[in-house]
Design an enzyme around this catalytic site. Structure first.
Site, mmCIF file in Angstrom:
data_model
loop_
_atom_site.group_PDB
_atom_site.id
_atom_site.type_symbol
_atom_site.label_atom_id
_atom_site.label_comp_id
_atom_site.label_asym_id
_atom_site.label_seq_id
_atom_site.Cartn_x
_atom_site.Cartn_y
_atom_site.Cartn_z
ATOM 1 N N ASP A 79 5.536 -4.753 -0.999
ATOM 2 C CA ASP A 79 4.253 -5.199 -0.816
ATOM 3 C C ASP A 79 4.513 -5.385 -2.964
ATOM 4 O O ASP A 79 3.155 -5.523 -3.846
ATOM 5 C CB ASP A 79 3.015 -4.126 -0.952
ATOM 6 C CG ASP A 79 2.583 -4.624 1.068
ATOM 7 O OD1 ASP A 79 2.859 -4.796 1.363
ATOM 8 O OD2 ASP A 79 2.333 -2.981 1.108
ATOM 9 N N GLN A 101 4.980 -0.127 10.056
ATOM 10 C CA GLN A 101 3.437 -0.457 10.667
ATOM 11 C C GLN A 101 4.008 -0.946 12.711
ATOM 12 O O GLN A 101 3.539 -0.319 13.727
ATOM 13 C CB GLN A 101 2.827 -1.903 10.576
ATOM 14 C CG GLN A 101 2.419 -1.486 9.120
ATOM 15 C CD GLN A 101 1.419 -2.864 8.939
ATOM 16 O OE1 GLN A 101 1.630 -4.707 9.844
ATOM 17 N NE2 GLN A 101 0.698 -3.165 7.939
ATOM 18 N N ARG A 115 -3.081 -9.376 -2.833
ATOM 19 C CA ARG A 115 -2.020 -9.336 -3.597
ATOM 20 C C ARG A 115 -1.795 -10.327 -5.136
ATOM 21 O O ARG A 115 -0.995 -9.546 -5.522
ATOM 22 C CB ARG A 115 -0.507 -8.508 -3.396
ATOM 23 C CG ARG A 115 -0.973 -6.858 -2.526
ATOM 24 C CD ARG A 115 0.319 -6.193 -2.656
ATOM 25 N NE ARG A 115 0.009 -4.985 -1.156
ATOM 26 C CZ ARG A 115 -1.037 -3.962 -2.042
ATOM 27 N NH1 ARG A 115 -1.330 -3.784 -3.551
ATOM 28 N NH2 ARG A 115 -1.599 -2.989 -0.921
ATOM 29 N N ARG A 157 -3.747 6.348 7.441
ATOM 30 C CA ARG A 157 -3.202 7.555 8.573
ATOM 31 C C ARG A 157 -4.304 8.912 8.610
ATOM 32 O O ARG A 157 -4.528 9.607 9.548
ATOM 33 C CB ARG A 157 -2.116 8.016 8.258
ATOM 34 C CG ARG A 157 -1.063 6.514 8.380
ATOM 35 C CD ARG A 157 0.185 6.512 7.681
ATOM 36 N NE ARG A 157 1.473 5.983 7.606
ATOM 37 C CZ ARG A 157 1.383 4.643 7.895
ATOM 38 N NH1 ARG A 157 0.499 3.826 6.857
ATOM 39 N NH2 ARG A 157 2.483 3.295 8.115
ATOM 40 N N ARG A 214 -1.687 -13.125 11.947
ATOM 41 C CA ARG A 214 -0.291 -12.138 11.367
ATOM 42 C C ARG A 214 0.104 -11.901 12.686
ATOM 43 O O ARG A 214 -0.727 -11.767 14.138
ATOM 44 C CB ARG A 214 -1.441 -11.322 11.128
ATOM 45 C CG ARG A 214 -1.666 -11.241 9.570
ATOM 46 C CD ARG A 214 -1.595 -10.633 8.626
ATOM 47 N NE ARG A 214 -0.236 -9.873 8.205
ATOM 48 C CZ ARG A 214 -0.478 -8.897 7.215
ATOM 49 N NH1 ARG A 214 -1.870 -8.494 7.217
ATOM 50 N NH2 ARG A 214 0.437 -7.989 7.083
ATOM 51 N N GLY A 233 -3.650 -5.272 8.854
ATOM 52 C CA GLY A 233 -3.062 -5.622 9.522
ATOM 53 C C GLY A 233 -2.185 -3.957 9.841
ATOM 54 O O GLY A 233 -1.971 -3.484 11.245
ATOM 55 N N LYS A 284 -3.234 3.489 -0.120
ATOM 56 C CA LYS A 284 -3.697 3.091 1.217
ATOM 57 C C LYS A 284 -3.091 3.092 2.665
ATOM 58 O O LYS A 284 -3.904 3.694 3.711
ATOM 59 C CB LYS A 284 -3.322 1.267 1.320
ATOM 60 C CG LYS A 284 -4.139 0.846 1.694
ATOM 61 C CD LYS A 284 -4.507 -1.445 1.497
ATOM 62 C CE LYS A 284 -3.215 -1.790 1.674
ATOM 63 N NZ LYS A 284 -3.090 -2.340 3.216
ATOM 64 N N SER A 285 -1.950 2.770 2.352
ATOM 65 C CA SER A 285 -1.480 3.386 3.816
ATOM 66 C C SER A 285 -1.224 5.045 4.263
ATOM 67 O O SER A 285 -2.091 5.075 5.480
ATOM 68 C CB SER A 285 0.962 3.784 3.836
ATOM 69 O OG SER A 285 0.844 2.638 3.600
HETATM 70 C C1 S3P Z 1 2.147 -0.636 5.527
HETATM 71 C C2 S3P Z 1 3.793 -0.930 5.902
HETATM 72 C C3 S3P Z 1 3.829 -2.410 5.668
HETATM 73 C C4 S3P Z 1 2.858 -2.827 3.774
HETATM 74 C C5 S3P Z 1 1.269 -2.862 4.214
HETATM 75 C C6 S3P Z 1 1.548 -1.708 4.979
HETATM 76 C C7 S3P Z 1 2.206 0.737 5.722
HETATM 77 O O1 S3P Z 1 4.040 -3.753 6.230
HETATM 78 O O2 S3P Z 1 3.267 -4.356 4.324
HETATM 79 O O3 S3P Z 1 1.316 -3.187 3.357
HETATM 80 O O4 S3P Z 1 0.759 0.935 5.906
HETATM 81 O O5 S3P Z 1 2.733 1.355 7.327
HETATM 82 P P1 S3P Z 1 5.848 -3.630 7.329
HETATM 83 O O6 S3P Z 1 5.372 -2.437 7.849
HETATM 84 O O7 S3P Z 1 4.991 -4.562 8.028
HETATM 85 O O8 S3P Z 1 6.425 -3.869 6.686
#
Ligand code: S3P
Length: 425
Positions: free
Chosen positions: A312, A166, A385, A24, A119, A91, A19-20
């Protein structure tokens, strides 16, 4: 949806893209010159929200299901959207895109669903404002909806109070457009996918310890990205394979970037039978196949620098700990309170109602394993989750477990239930 226990899980699965990294790839592809081809893109609702936001800013993105092709507009080619940018439940979309939006030559609004509207966004508003950004939380509560008036930015050094990829990424993305160098130091190193991908697209980024630095960019160049499977999604099958007796699961093509592999370390510390095979590197990201077998687990202590590497996965680790002998202590994990739900409360309240010996602390939880669990009705709180973690708990619980809002898995793993079913004999 209703779930019952199972006696064995066997077989091979390939879990969907990270996902991350998928988020990006869209963002950097959109602000690059040329075409970016993203293979194994995660078709989760969160990543689709990111695609939607960039389409609204004039970026042509072809979603061919497994592959996504982005025709980049270049660093300065985004267009003012003619409606509100909707980040949905995500988020990551909100925080990262805010870094980019802060530096554009237009104004826009950014909003999301009811969960996203709770959030905390002050964590990005504060450093971006220090860089010269003009961001306003419209309801004055530090959350979305945000109004962002694009501005001229300047580089800063930011000492982040939280280890958050993030926050770090929002600042680094803004730093591409800022005058002078921008750097972020975190208390512990968080996932570094932004740094790796920015370098791959030609940005000048350096990482030393927990500090990442970016220089202003004149252009980024699109390329080809093969997204590894998401270790956060693999975690459910790692846990299931360990706790369900007579199980053996081969999980193929999983990203094991050292800033994300805490689940492997935690499971090894718990005595789990886990083997990392066929290690390789693709586009700077370490990838491997993971074999798990049923194991006798013991409790462990998880805290400090390990936390951001498995943040996570803590809900499903809490489930694992219920089936381990002895005590598991999870600490320094207060960030769990500001995820899609308050994951400390939701895990502790529900596992405890299922029969577990589990106590919430200010920054985590303490679990004394070994008590049998029984099925109850779980409110997923529309947190993907939470829904997946309790599905795994149900595999080893007496009676039926009902999960309301179970379809929320579409956020990060649309085929989760189908993949789980395929392992039942
Ligand atoms: C993520 C960073 C994490 C993670 C989120 C995805 C990202 O959050 O919990 O599911 O893709 O950068 P935080 O940066 O708030 O810790």
């Amino acid at each position: 949806m209703n779930f019952t226990n199972t006696s064995s899980l066997k077989g091979e699965i390939t879990i969907p893209g990270d996902k991350s990294i998928s988020h990006r790839a869209i963002m950097l592809g959109a602000i690059s010159d040329g075409t970016t081809e993203v293979k194994n893109f995660l078709q989760g609702a969160d990543c689709l929200s990111t695609i939607d936001c960039f389409r609204k800013m004039g970026v042509s993105i072809e979603n061919l299901s497994d592959t996504v092709i982005i025709h980049g507009n270049g660093l300065h080619g985004l267009k003012a959207p003619d409606s509100i940018l909707d980040a949905g439940n995500s988020g990551t979309t909100t925080r990262l895109i805010s870094g980019i939006l802060s530096a554009q030559n237009f104004s826009c609004r950014l909003d999301g669903d009811d969960s996203l509207r709770t959030r905390p966004m002050k964590r990005i508003i504060t450093p971006l404002t220090q860089m010269g950004a003009d961001i306003d939380s419209i309801n004055g509560n530090g959350c979305v909806p945000l109004k962002i008036n694009g501005s001229k930015l300047h580089g800063i050094h930011y000492d982040s109070p939280v280890a958050s990829a993030q926050v770090k990424s929002a600042i680094l993305l803004a730093g591409l457009y800022a005058e002078g160098e921008t750097s972020v130091t975190e208390p512990y190193l968080s996932r570094n996918h932004s740094e790796l991908m920015l370098k791959y697209f030609g940005a000048d980024v350096t990482s030393v310890g927990t500090t990442a630095t970016v220089s202003p960019a004149t252009k980024l160049t699109g390329g080809s990205i093969d997204v590894p499977g998401d270790i956060s999604s693999a975690a459910y099958f790692i846990a299931a394979g360990l706790i369900v007796p007579d199980s053996e699961i081969l999980i193929k093509n999983v990203g094991i970037n050292p800033t994300r592999d805490g689940i492997i370390k935690a499971v090894q510390a718990m005595g789990g039978n886990i083997t990392i095979m066929n290690r390789r590197n693709s586009g700077g990201e370490d990838t491997a196949d993971i074999l798990v077998k049923s194991s006798e687990l013991n409790g462990t202590e998880i805290g400090g620098s390990l936390i951001p590497t498995l943040i996570d996965e803590i809900p499903v680790i809490a489930v694992l700990a219920c089936f381990a002998s002895g005590t598991t202590v999870i600490k320094n994990a207060e960030e769990l309170k500001v995820k899609e739900s308050n994951r400390i409360d939701v895990m502790v309240n529900n596992l405890s109602a299922m029969g577990a010996d589990i106590t919430a602390t200010d920054d985590g939880m303490i679990i004394n394993g070994g008590r049998p669990l029984h099925g109850i009705t779980i409110d997923s709180k529309l947190d993907h989750r939470i829904a997946m973690s309790f599905t795994i708990a149900s595999l080893m619980s007496e009676g039926e477990t009902e999960i309301t809002g179970a379809e929320v898995v579409k956020i990060s793993y649309p085929d989760f239930y189908k993949d789980l079913e395929s392992l039942k004999n």
